[in-house]
Design an enzyme around this catalytic site. Structure first.
Site, PDB file in Angstrom:
ATOM      1  N   CYS A  26       0.872  -1.181   0.000  1.00 22.71           N
ATOM      2  CA  CYS A  26       0.000   0.000   0.000  1.00 22.71           C
ATOM      3  C   CYS A  26       0.901   1.221   0.000  1.00 22.71           C
ATOM      4  CB  CYS A  26      -0.969  -0.016   1.175  1.00 22.71           C
ATOM      5  SG  CYS A  26      -0.185   0.261   2.788  1.00 22.71           S
ATOM      6  N   GLY A  27       0.411   2.347   0.461  1.00 24.18           N
ATOM      7  CA  GLY A  27       1.222   3.550   0.478  1.00 24.18           C
ATOM      8  C   GLY A  27       2.291   3.548   1.553  1.00 24.18           C
TER       9      GLY A  27
END
Length: 193
Positions: A162-163
């Site tokens: 993810c980020g």
């Protein structure tokens, strides 16, 4: 106590480990979901747990109970909330087993991607995906993952990205709960990659 948590987990209660994702990775109750207590805790619980399920919390410290309950109530979980007395330490002291979530650094993931030895599951939002992603990655936004677990092939070890590593920890815990054994989390997410 640990006995009651074990009984509840065996009877459709969902154990949510609200500790930091790194703590969850280091050791957690088998089958629990790793959703760290933070600003989006209630949102993520509401995204991945049906409203009719009992929730059993594993907390870092007793003071985390009140903010967790506030967020759970805002997400629609008005009752049937319990917590493990003594946290994970009580579970460990009872002699019950722990599971772990493997973590991988950006360098390790890059080498594995180059070798074709892993499958990357990117759980970021579509706008983040469009801004750039790991070549060959599979895109499954984290909020959609509970209904799409079967879409993740089991032909290679899975690395979830993810980020920053928070949403991927949630998603990786969903895959582990689904019975996957070769799952890891990209530490630092795409920011690190």
């Amino acid at each position: 106590d640990a006995t009651e948590v074990e009984h509840g987990a065996g009877h459709d209660a969902i154990v949510i480990d609200a500790r930091d994702p790194a703590a969850f990775a280091g050791g957690h109750i088998p089958g629990s979901l790793g959703i760290g207590l933070g600003d989006s805790f209630g949102t993520w619980v509401g995204s991945v747990v049906p409203l009719d399920r009992q929730i059993i919390l594993v907390l870092e410290r007793p003071d985390d109970l009140a903010p967790a309950i506030v967020q759970l109530r805002r997400a629609g979980f008005d009752s049937r909330i319990a917590y493990l007395l003594g946290g994970l330490g009580a579970w460990r002291e009872s002699g019950r087993p722990l599971s772990r979530l493997e973590t991988r650094s950006a360098g390790e993931v890059a080498a594995a991607v180059d070798a074709g030895s892993v499958r990357i599951v990117d759980v970021r939002e579509p706008s983040e995906w469009r801004a750039g992603h790991i070549p060959g990655a599979m895109h499954l936004p984290a909020g959609t993952l509970p209904g799409r677990l079967a879409e993740v092939p089991d032909d290679r070890p899975v690395v979830v990205a993810c980020g920053s590593g928070y949403r991927s920890s949630v998603a990786a815990s969903l895959l582990l709960r689904d019975g996957r054994t070769r799952v890891s989390n990209l530490v630092g997410g795409m920011t690190a990659y």
